[in-house]
Design a protein around this motif. Structure first.
Motif, short mmCIF file in Angstrom:
data_model
loop_
_atom_site.label_atom_id
_atom_site.label_comp_id
_atom_site.label_asym_id
_atom_site.label_seq_id
_atom_site.Cartn_x
_atom_site.Cartn_y
_atom_site.Cartn_z
N UNK A 100 0.80 -1.23 0.00
CA UNK A 100 0.00 0.00 0.00
C UNK A 100 0.84 1.28 0.00
N UNK A 101 2.12 1.19 0.36
CA UNK A 101 2.97 2.38 0.38
C UNK A 101 3.40 2.77 -1.02
N UNK A 102 3.71 4.05 -1.18
CA UNK A 102 4.29 4.54 -2.44
C UNK A 102 5.81 4.50 -2.30
N UNK A 103 6.47 3.94 -3.29
CA UNK A 103 7.92 3.80 -3.26
C UNK A 103 8.51 4.64 -4.40
N UNK A 104 9.67 5.22 -4.11
CA UNK A 104 10.34 6.03 -5.13
C UNK A 104 11.64 5.36 -5.53
N UNK A 105 12.09 5.67 -6.73
CA UNK A 105 13.32 5.08 -7.25
C UNK A 105 14.51 5.90 -6.75
N UNK A 106 15.47 5.18 -6.17
CA UNK A 106 16.70 5.80 -5.67
C UNK A 106 17.87 5.10 -6.34
N UNK A 107 18.84 5.90 -6.81
CA UNK A 107 20.03 5.35 -7.44
C UNK A 107 21.24 6.07 -6.86
N UNK A 108 22.16 5.32 -6.29
CA UNK A 108 23.36 5.88 -5.67
C UNK A 108 23.02 6.96 -4.64
N UNK A 109 21.97 6.72 -3.88
CA UNK A 109 21.60 7.65 -2.82
C UNK A 109 20.83 8.88 -3.30
N UNK A 118 1.63 16.96 -16.82
CA UNK A 118 0.52 17.89 -16.57
C UNK A 118 1.00 19.22 -16.00
N UNK A 119 1.96 19.17 -15.07
CA UNK A 119 2.38 20.40 -14.38
C UNK A 119 3.74 20.89 -14.83
N UNK A 120 4.53 20.02 -15.43
CA UNK A 120 5.87 20.41 -15.84
C UNK A 120 6.86 20.38 -14.69
N UNK A 121 6.43 19.96 -13.52
CA UNK A 121 7.32 19.91 -12.34
C UNK A 121 8.01 18.56 -12.27
N UNK A 122 9.15 18.57 -11.60
CA UNK A 122 9.90 17.33 -11.36
C UNK A 122 9.24 16.57 -10.21
N UNK A 123 8.96 15.28 -10.45
CA UNK A 123 8.39 14.43 -9.41
C UNK A 123 9.22 13.15 -9.30
N UNK A 124 9.24 12.52 -8.11
CA UNK A 124 10.01 11.27 -7.97
C UNK A 124 9.44 10.18 -8.87
N UNK A 125 10.34 9.40 -9.44
CA UNK A 125 9.95 8.28 -10.29
C UNK A 125 9.44 7.15 -9.40
N UNK A 126 8.22 6.69 -9.61
CA UNK A 126 7.71 5.58 -8.78
C UNK A 126 8.52 4.30 -9.02
N UNK A 127 8.69 3.52 -7.95
CA UNK A 127 9.41 2.26 -8.03
C UNK A 127 8.42 1.13 -7.73
N UNK A 128 8.12 0.33 -8.73
CA UNK A 128 7.17 -0.77 -8.56
C UNK A 128 7.82 -2.03 -8.00
N UNK A 129 9.13 -2.07 -7.92
CA UNK A 129 9.85 -3.26 -7.43
C UNK A 129 9.40 -3.71 -6.05
#
Length: 176
Positions: A100-109, A118-129
């Protein structure tokens, strides 16, 4: 000739509609008393157990002791199954919480971001792993639960093929 089955002998023992013996609290207590007598040192002979407790014969006393032993094992096993089931339930809930939690992709910290169209803003890439891993874990937990409770149907296996026998040290040409 009468096609009806003969009723069981009137031995005073409780029976069901098919004539099979029905276990009662009194008979379970008698079986436990038989097991207690048999556990004494020196062990009380089955013949004496049968006479003291009113079993029909030595075999009845022996079966009573065996039933008491089976009953003594069943209760701890049922408690163990309930404990294992509770632990599996807790693990399943934990897997669902990860799911149920939302996870974000992290690479090298560093958090990997994408641009929201839609907004043109930077958002964290979701991690489905982590969600896929939680789903896999939840499925394995449910499989363990089904095995623990004996809910899976029996598996039927078919084997096909042939068998070839060879006698070592015998020349097949000489046998013809």
């Amino acid at each position: 000739m009468d096609d009806q089955p003969t009723p069981p002998a009137d031995d005073g023992l409780p029976r069901d509609t098919t004539g099979k013996f029905v276990r009662t609290l009194a008979s379970a207590q008698r079986d436990a008393a038989a097991a207690d007598l048999r556990a004494e040192r020196p062990a009380v002979p089955y013949r004496e157990i049968a006479e003291r407790l009113g079993y029909a014969d030595v075999g009845g006393a022996w079966r009573g002791v065996r039933r008491a032993m089976r009953d003594a094992v069943i209760e701890p096993v049922e408690r163990l199954i309930e404990t294992e089931a509770a632990e599996l339930d807790a693990l399943y809930v934990a897997a669902l919480e990860v799911l149920e939690r939302n996870h974000i992709t992290v690479n090298n910290g560093r958090v990997i971001t994408i641009t929201d169209p839609d907004t043109g803003r930077e958002i964290p890439l979701p991690d489905d792993g982590p969600k896929l891993a939680a789903l896999n874990t939840a499925v394995k937990i449910r499989e363990s639960y089904r095995k623990l409770r004996g809910l899976d149907a029996a598996t039927k296996t078919e084997v096909s093929g042939g068998v070839r026998y060879e006698i070592v040290g015998v020349d097949m040409d000489q046998l013809r």
